[in-house]
Scaffold this active site. Structure first.
Site, PDB file in Angstrom:
ATOM      1  NE  ARG A   1      -3.274  -2.845   1.955  1.00 30.56           N
ATOM      2  CZ  ARG A   1      -4.525  -3.019   1.524  1.00 30.56           C
ATOM      3  NH1 ARG A   1      -5.338  -1.991   1.427  1.00 30.56           N
ATOM      4  NH2 ARG A   1      -4.979  -4.227   1.214  1.00 30.56           N
TER       5      ARG A   1
ATOM      6  CE  LYS B   1      -4.902  -4.283   5.085  1.00 28.49           C
ATOM      7  NZ  LYS B   1      -4.643  -5.730   5.136  1.00 28.49           N
TER       8      LYS B   1
ATOM      9  CB  SER C   1      -5.008  -6.824   8.556  1.00 32.31           C
ATOM     10  OG  SER C   1      -4.012  -6.510   7.617  1.00 32.31           O
TER      11      SER C   1
ATOM     12  CG  HIS D   1      -6.514  -9.998   4.974  1.00 32.96           C
ATOM     13  ND1 HIS D   1      -6.680 -10.560   6.222  1.00 32.96           N
ATOM     14  CD2 HIS D   1      -5.231  -9.547   4.931  1.00 32.96           C
ATOM     15  CE1 HIS D   1      -5.540 -10.453   6.897  1.00 32.96           C
ATOM     16  NE2 HIS D   1      -4.644  -9.841   6.136  1.00 32.96           N
TER      17      HIS D   1
ATOM     18  CG  ASP E   1      -2.883  -6.294  -0.337  1.00 28.67           C
ATOM     19  OD1 ASP E   1      -3.462  -7.296  -0.841  1.00 28.67           O
ATOM     20  OD2 ASP E   1      -2.748  -6.136   0.883  1.00 28.67           O
ATOM     21  CG  ASN E   2      -0.752  -9.361  -0.162  1.00 29.68           C
ATOM     22  OD1 ASN E   2      -0.890  -8.378   0.579  1.00 29.68           O
ATOM     23  ND2 ASN E   2      -1.416 -10.484   0.057  1.00 29.68           N
TER      24      ASN E   2
HETATM   25 MG    MG Z   1      -2.869  -8.033   1.793  1.00 28.77          MG
END
Ligand code: MG
Length: 473
Positions: free
Chosen positions: A80, A129, A154, A221, A273-274
């Site tokens: 981020r 987030k 998170s 997530h 993001d991943n």
């Molecule tokens: Mg993530």
């Protein structure tokens, strides 16, 4: 209160450099949707199995799909920080994941994407987030966003964590820079819908002036939550239900843009993001054909589905196979809307020719680098991926978790390994011994970035890193 007053004063003293004007077909609104832990294989048009994502698939059919889009960090905060500054996360001092009790956050001296849009006269808003600092003075409204509704970090950093219930303080839902509720499981169920509703509300309120909205769902997530009436709707379990709700949220945003007559005046991008959190098994996503997931610099950790839609500018059905990265979005948006780049050096590059599908357009970047918490672990250059020696986590040979409880990762010794991504996207065959010239050329490029951004494992001290900030509130 003091920081809030100061920030308000600063905003008054430093008005936007351009007056507020409506978006046009050449200077569009921008909506950036950034999910959490979504795998490369979690979207229908990227090969998802077992459930449908009709809104995302239609968005890709009406716009572009990038097959080789990357984040430079395989975890939340670093990714981020990179997205919002256009810099490698190492450069801005957020190299990994911030804890909820930490006072570290993104430095206010950094120019965020929101500040870049604001300097061009755009209204700016965010829902979802954040994870770039948990203190009030570190919230998005103190980094260029006019408004914010969301989570400071998170959704699993809360007292309901299956393994560490006592390890986390209550998780607040934040409006502006103040908590408005403690997030309970009942509230978690509503968040994807609630954040999308804020995006829709923002679009309607700002339809007469150019705007930038950052929608950052805290899903998929863990812990996975959907509305009660969404449960079971995907027919593919809890994970499918969550993706279905994200797809529905994307649909609601696109519908609002259509309803306000802003279709041709709005660029919408979607990514994450991943990669997927594989130790969670059925509560984690899929990297599709890619190797490994979140937390690793194999393709599954850092390559993300990316979709962009801007009717009239992005050719419908474009499939872009040139590499691009999240750090390129800030300079690309700045070029599109005519905003100045940040004063401090950034790493991202303008990729408009790739976005607009210009014939023969090539990636402007020679190499892209992947760091994990101070260690340079991998790089991509052209079709080549070079892994540097390190320990990685893997679920190979391990028992994955289920129903929201994670399994245990095993350890993988990674050597100096070269992969040909054109021939072997799954990174199954190390061809370093067959291409010593390529390895030597890439090593040289790696040493150049190490000299600037450092590499703890290889013993390089950084020379260009700008520190993160410690909050005093
Ligand atoms: Mg993530």
């Amino acid at each position: 209160m003091r920081t809030r007053t100061l920030a308000a004063l600063v905003a008054l003293l430093a008005p936007a450099s351009l007056p507020a004007q409506p978006a046009t077909a050449d200077r569009p609104n921008v909506v950036m949707i950034f999910c959490d832990d979504m795998g490369y294989g979690d979207v229908g048009c990227f090969g998802a199995q077992g459930y449908a994502t009709p809104n995302l698939d239609r968005m890709a059919a009406e716009g572009a799909r990038f097959t080789d889009f990357y984040v430079p960090c395989p975890a939340c905060s670093g990714s981020r920080a990179a997205l919002l500054t256009g810099c490698y996360q190492e450069r801005v001092g957020i190299p990994w994941v911030l804890g909820p009790k930490w006072k570290i956050g993104l430095a206010h001296s950094e120019t965020t994407m929101a500040e870049t849009f604001r300097s061009a006269g755009y209204a700016t808003g965010m829902a979802g987030k954040w994870h770039l600092g948990a203190r009030p003075s570190q919230m998005p409204i103190h980094h260029g966003f006019d408004e914010f509704l969301g989570l400071p970090y998170s959704g699993d950093m809360w007292p309901y964590h299956p393994e560490h219930p006592k390890g986390y303080p209550p998780l607040p839902l934040i409006e502006g820079d103040r908590p408005i509720a403690e997030v309970t499981p009942e509230i978690q169920k509503t968040l994807t819908t609630r954040f999308a509703a804020r995006a829709v509300d923002f679009i309607k309120r700002n339809k007469d002036r150019a705007f930038f909205f950052h929608l950052a769902p805290n899903m998929p997530h863990v812990p996975l939550f959907v509305r009660d009436d969404s449960r079971g709707e995907s027919g593919a379990g809890a994970y499918g239900d969550v993706i279905r709700e994200i797809d529905e949220a994307v649909g609601s945003v696109l519908q609002a843009i259509r309803d306000e007559g802003l279709d041709e005046k709005t660029l919408v991008v979607f990514t994450s993001d991943n990669g997927p959190w594989l130790s969670y098994g059925d509560h984690g996503g899929s990297a599709g054909p890619l190797r490994e997931g979140k937390g690793t610099c194999f393709e599954g950790g850092v390559r993300e589905p990316f979709i962009a839609r801007w009717p009239g500018k992005i050719p419908a059905g474009l499939v872009q196979r040139q590499p691009a990265a999240s750090i390129d979005l800030l300079p690309t948006f700045a070029a599109i809307v005519g905003a100045k780049l940040p004063e401090l050096p950034i790493d991202g590059l303008d990729v408009r020719p790739l976005l607009f599908g210009e014939p023969g357009a090539e990636s402007p970047r020679e190499s892209l680098f992947f760091y994990v918490n101070g260690d340079l672990q991998a790089m991509r250059s052209g079709k080549w991926k070079l892994m540097f020696p390190h320990d990685a986590r893997t679920m190979r040979g391990q028992t994955p978790g289920h129903d929201g409880v994670p399994g245990k990762y095993g350890n993988l010794k990674v050597g100096l390994e070269l992969y040909d991504l054109d021939a072997d996207v799954g990174e199954t065959r190390d061809v370093a011994a067959e291409h010593p010239d390529v390895v030597a050329r890439l090593q040289k490029a790696a040493d150049a970035i190490r000299a600037r951004l450092g590499d703890k494992r290889a013993g390089f001290e950084p020379t260009e890193v700008r520190p993160a900030e410690t909050a005093t509130d």
